[in-house]
Design a protein around this motif. Sequence first.
Motif, PDB file in Angstrom:
ATOM      1  N   ARG A  30       0.865  -1.178   0.000  1.00 26.38           N
ATOM      2  CA  ARG A  30       0.000   0.000   0.000  1.00 26.38           C
ATOM      3  C   ARG A  30       0.902   1.227   0.000  1.00 26.38           C
ATOM      4  O   ARG A  30       1.881   1.292   0.718  1.00 26.38           O
ATOM      5  CB  ARG A  30      -0.892  -0.006   1.241  1.00 26.38           C
TER       6      ARG A  30
ATOM      7  N   ILE B 225       0.993   5.564   0.101  1.00 30.53           N
ATOM      8  CA  ILE B 225       0.266   6.805   0.336  1.00 30.53           C
ATOM      9  C   ILE B 225       1.223   7.953   0.049  1.00 30.53           C
ATOM     10  O   ILE B 225       2.277   8.053   0.655  1.00 30.53           O
ATOM     11  CB  ILE B 225      -0.236   6.921   1.786  1.00 30.53           C
TER      12      ILE B 225
ATOM     13  N   GLU C 274      -5.450   2.220  -8.404  1.00 31.91           N
ATOM     14  CA  GLU C 274      -5.190   3.366  -7.547  1.00 31.91           C
ATOM     15  C   GLU C 274      -6.468   4.077  -7.123  1.00 31.91           C
ATOM     16  O   GLU C 274      -7.522   3.947  -7.738  1.00 31.91           O
ATOM     17  CB  GLU C 274      -4.294   4.392  -8.267  1.00 31.91           C
TER      18      GLU C 274
ATOM     19  N   GLU D 126      -4.119  12.534  -1.684  1.00 32.40           N
ATOM     20  CA  GLU D 126      -3.681  11.282  -1.077  1.00 32.40           C
ATOM     21  C   GLU D 126      -3.834  10.175  -2.113  1.00 32.40           C
ATOM     22  O   GLU D 126      -4.910   9.986  -2.677  1.00 32.40           O
ATOM     23  CB  GLU D 126      -4.521  10.963   0.155  1.00 32.40           C
TER      24      GLU D 126
ATOM     25  N   THR E 265      -3.445   6.144  -2.959  1.00 33.56           N
ATOM     26  CA  THR E 265      -3.318   4.791  -2.434  1.00 33.56           C
ATOM     27  C   THR E 265      -3.300   3.809  -3.593  1.00 33.56           C
ATOM     28  O   THR E 265      -3.958   4.022  -4.612  1.00 33.56           O
ATOM     29  CB  THR E 265      -4.490   4.442  -1.495  1.00 33.56           C
TER      30      THR E 265
END
Length: 518
Positions: free
Chosen positions: A3, A5, A72, A162, A164
């Motif tokens: 993961r 960020i 994503e 943000e 991810t």
Amino acid sequence: MKRRIGYRFFTLFLLSGCFTLQAQRQEQPAQQQQTSGPEHIRIVPKQMTQDGVSLKIDMVFDMSNVRIGSAESHTFTPILVAGKKELELPKVIIKGGRRYKADRRADRLAGRPPVEFAKDQKKITSSVYTIEKYSRRGTVPYKISIPYRDWMAGAKMNLREEITGCCGVEEGLTVYKNVYREVRKIDIDPRFSYIEPQPEARKRRSEIGRAYLEFPRGKSTIDPNFSNNRRELNKINEMISIIATDPDVVVTKVEMRGYASPESSEAFNNGLSFKRAQAMRNYFIRMSTISQDLFQVGRGGEDWEGLASLLVDYPVAYKGEILRIINTVYNLDAREQRIRAIANGQPYRQIFRDLYPKLRRVDCEIEFTVRNFTLDESKERIRKKPKQLSQREMYDVARTYRKGSREFNETLLTARSQFPEDDIANLNGAAAALSEGDTELAEEYLYKVQNTNTPEYANCLGVFYTLTGNFDEAEKLLRRAEEAGMSEAAHNLKELDRVRPRAKRETPRRRTLDPDEE
């Protein structure tokens, strides 16, 4: 699967009625410099205006150059910042195709309801503004209104991104800044011409009371001593008694309309709702002094509209799917079967237990006529019983006060609240709202006006555009009203000329009432 960020920051400073995006890179170590600039995510500014009570933010997220991988998710969070004070605004989340499907599937498996959102929301009611499936052609309109606080004057806006996903990514920080300007309120002294309503030939009114009675499943007999039935029946009895004993009114009809919850067949529930209404009629005929010939019965059938309304604030898994079925499946028996089948019936059992009893009700609508009142009587009743007055009677009360005074404006706003679909009530109400500096309320009322060809409408809309920074449109409309002979428009043109030079130096953004401008 890893993961990741990452965060990117963009800064937008509040201007006088607007904001723009201008690149200015913050110094960072070379290895952490982000190469993305305004071409990565483009913010199209439309409005950032303070009107005294609200801060209105209107912008568009242009995603044309954003590249989001299929796995994503990009979360964009606007943040108002002034000194140590911060306010996070609702997020915009953009997801790639696989990520979007995977998250939806995970929500279903975990029994979580999908995130509810509304793109046209006017207040901050959720932490998430909208969730979009990624499209390279996509733009996301972002329009909200929030309560204004003094600290917001001169605030800036950060936009946090943000990211991810399942792959590694370099982290960095880029800040885009523009020239700082304070937000200022446009201050004018507007004048309006108000339209006099016509008297009502016959003042017809109605009141609706709802009795949420407890019926055993499939039954229609009213038992006053069961559960809270006594309280519900007393509520209807009080409404009927107050109207029936009022010397100023004449009752013309009392209609009982029954409703049922959706279990069992549609045909059975239609009959059941009618029987419940009949039971209610028979109960009140024995208690009321109103002639029994005025009592009528109607069947409301299955109350799907009531169920959809209750679901809005009710926590249940698959709420979005249930509402979609209600809105798209038109065969009522098939509709209930589809809802029963969701997640092995668990959501259905929950709403059956908690919501269905609230749908087994009987509405009582009592219709009546009201006599006309003198001016003194109208001034007394507008505070206690405004529904009994005609719009003309309220206007006559308003004329006893100075135009533009608080009492004058409150009277016109009361008239609008009682006649929300009437052109004159909406136009006079919009003028009253603008006199109080409430452009948001005035905008709502102006949207409702159907006849937009009157000089009063042109003058009122011209003042609205002046207060919200659309000076070119304001001048066109005010000149149109002036040419029609309206002296108030001539005064408002002078006010426009007075504030426009200062405002032009502060480069306001134009605003229109066109809902399709986005």
